[in-house]
Design a protein around this motif. Structure first.
Motif, mmCIF file in Angstrom:
data_model
loop_
_atom_site.group_PDB
_atom_site.id
_atom_site.type_symbol
_atom_site.label_atom_id
_atom_site.label_comp_id
_atom_site.label_asym_id
_atom_site.label_seq_id
_atom_site.Cartn_x
_atom_site.Cartn_y
_atom_site.Cartn_z
ATOM 1 N N ASP A 241 63.261 12.310 90.397
ATOM 2 C CA ASP A 241 64.343 12.411 89.306
ATOM 3 C C ASP A 241 65.155 13.472 89.589
ATOM 4 O O ASP A 241 65.213 14.417 90.435
ATOM 5 C CB ASP A 241 63.634 12.501 88.092
ATOM 6 N N LYS A 242 66.205 13.677 88.647
ATOM 7 C CA LYS A 242 67.388 14.938 88.731
ATOM 8 C C LYS A 242 66.607 16.141 88.487
ATOM 9 O O LYS A 242 66.921 16.955 89.005
ATOM 10 C CB LYS A 242 68.171 14.493 87.578
ATOM 11 N N GLU A 243 65.469 16.146 87.731
ATOM 12 C CA GLU A 243 65.027 17.508 87.453
ATOM 13 C C GLU A 243 64.300 18.130 88.567
ATOM 14 O O GLU A 243 64.367 19.264 88.982
ATOM 15 C CB GLU A 243 63.668 17.459 86.276
ATOM 16 N N LYS A 246 66.983 19.140 90.994
ATOM 17 C CA LYS A 246 67.666 20.481 90.736
ATOM 18 C C LYS A 246 66.861 21.612 91.276
ATOM 19 O O LYS A 246 67.373 22.716 91.541
ATOM 20 C CB LYS A 246 68.047 20.290 89.283
ATOM 21 N N ASP A 280 73.824 11.350 95.797
ATOM 22 C CA ASP A 280 73.080 11.362 94.665
ATOM 23 C C ASP A 280 73.560 11.219 93.317
ATOM 24 O O ASP A 280 72.704 10.886 92.638
ATOM 25 C CB ASP A 280 72.162 12.425 94.751
ATOM 26 N N PHE A 281 75.116 11.497 93.310
ATOM 27 C CA PHE A 281 75.420 11.521 91.931
ATOM 28 C C PHE A 281 76.521 10.453 91.797
ATOM 29 O O PHE A 281 77.363 10.221 92.755
ATOM 30 C CB PHE A 281 76.120 12.826 91.819
ATOM 31 N N PHE A 308 76.056 18.813 88.205
ATOM 32 C CA PHE A 308 74.867 18.420 87.564
ATOM 33 C C PHE A 308 74.891 17.913 86.085
ATOM 34 O O PHE A 308 73.975 16.967 85.743
ATOM 35 C CB PHE A 308 73.588 19.634 87.575
ATOM 36 N N GLU A 312 75.958 11.151 86.764
ATOM 37 C CA GLU A 312 74.496 10.547 86.842
ATOM 38 C C GLU A 312 73.923 10.692 88.037
ATOM 39 O O GLU A 312 74.334 10.444 89.041
ATOM 40 C CB GLU A 312 74.681 9.129 86.291
ATOM 41 N N PHE A 313 72.444 10.997 87.889
ATOM 42 C CA PHE A 313 71.663 10.938 89.155
ATOM 43 C C PHE A 313 71.566 9.363 89.423
ATOM 44 O O PHE A 313 70.932 8.828 88.766
ATOM 45 C CB PHE A 313 70.436 11.728 89.044
#
Length: 315
Positions: A241-243, A246, A280-281, A308, A312-313
């Motif tokens: 996921d995005k978290e 990051k 990815d975005f 970020f 959206e990821f």
């Protein structure tokens, strides 16, 4: 169907040991890593930068295979001895790099243009090297049909693993991989064959794995830089996921700022990665443009933070 062995490709200028160690801390699903190539020299002495990248103490967390770029048998033999002394039992011969500066020196994919010389070179190294030698190759220099002659040559030697990227040098990374020629090579090769090329998502891997069941390994390069969790997805772990992404990115950023000097060089290294990360975005183009234009770390950080927060990821 069992998951095939998964290899991290030798990504020149990107996937050095600092990057590899961070990657393994987050995503420990690659079965092997191949180092960016080491260039052979008459003296047999590696540059300090090349030596640092393959030192065992800098790669304790992962299974690394050093890659050698050579067209001179003596140089390759000397380099393989150095690798053996460092504790490695496998090296990889680069016959795939399509870069103009490499090809112009009859190295990488440029060596494929001279099959008779390549044959003599392989005869020497397989006769005189006391180490496993795998080969990463393309299917030819200019024409796909060159693979017929190349397979004849490769079959004469105990290649530990033949990693085939089914494009010619002239293709560079354009056009689609020629799966028909890969199928021919796989069927005719007397050595184990690994597939490499354009696996960007789990579905791409599944198509290759289903069609080419005789190969038990797959190498991924650009696809794993864009989606660092791809090996895990293939092994059934699900998408990241995005978290997580990051945190992974932030660790790279902080480490690069710690070990490299000067905004210009740090930004150069980070911008190389964003050529892949931006995939990815959603709707990241304007933010990526600002990232590429940034000349100071502070400008760069602002551009990345906005990307970020705004995009959206999509892995």
């Amino acid at each position: 169907m069992a998951v095939k062995k998964l290899y991290f490709a030798p990504m020149e200028g990107v996937a050095g040991y600092i990057f590899r160690n961070i990657y393994v801390d987050f995503f420990d699903d690659a079965d092997k890593f191949f180092s960016p190539f080491v260039v052979t020299r008459p003296s047999g002495i590696m540059k300090n930068k090349e030596l640092r990248d393959i030192l065992p103490e800098n790669n304790e967390k992962l299974f690394l295979v050093p890659q050698i770029l050579a067209n001179n048998a003596d140089g390759f033999i000397n380099a393989s001895k150095q690798m053996r002394e460092l504790g490695y039992d496998e090296v990889n011969l680069n016959l795939g790099c399509p870069s103009g500066t490499v090809v112009s020196k009859k190295r990488g994919a440029g060596f494929l243009k001279y099959p008779d010389e390549l044959d003599k070179f392989l005869d020497r190294i397989y006769s005189e090297c006391d180490i496993k030698i795998s080969v990463k190759t393309r299917i030819g220099f200019e024409k796909t049909e060159e693979i017929y002659r190349l397979i004849e040559i490769f079959n004469k030697y105990p290649i530990y693993e033949l990693i085939i990227h089914p494009r010619t040098r002239m293709d560079m990374y354009k056009n689609k991989p020629n799966l028909e020629m890969f199928e021919y090579a796989l069927g005719e090769s007397k050595n184990p064959v690994c597939y490499n090329g354009d696996i960007k998502k789990k579905e791409d891997y599944e198509l290759i794995a289903e069609r080419f069941q005789k190969t038990d390994s797959v190498m991924i390069g650009r696809g794993i830089l864009s989606n660092p969790g791809l090996f895990g997805e293939i092994k059934g772990k699900g998408a990241i996921d995005k978290e997580i992404f990051k945190k992974y990115y932030q660790t790279i950023f902080e480490k690069y700022c710690e070990v490299y000097d000067g905004d210009t060089f740090i930004l150069f290294k980070l911008k190389e990665l964003w050529a892949y990360f931006a995939n990815d975005f959603e709707n990241a183009d304007k933010h990526l443009k600002k990232i590429r234009k940034s000349k100071k770390i502070t400008e760069y950080e602002d551009a990345v933070e906005k990307l970020f927060s705004d995009c959206e990821f999509r892995i």
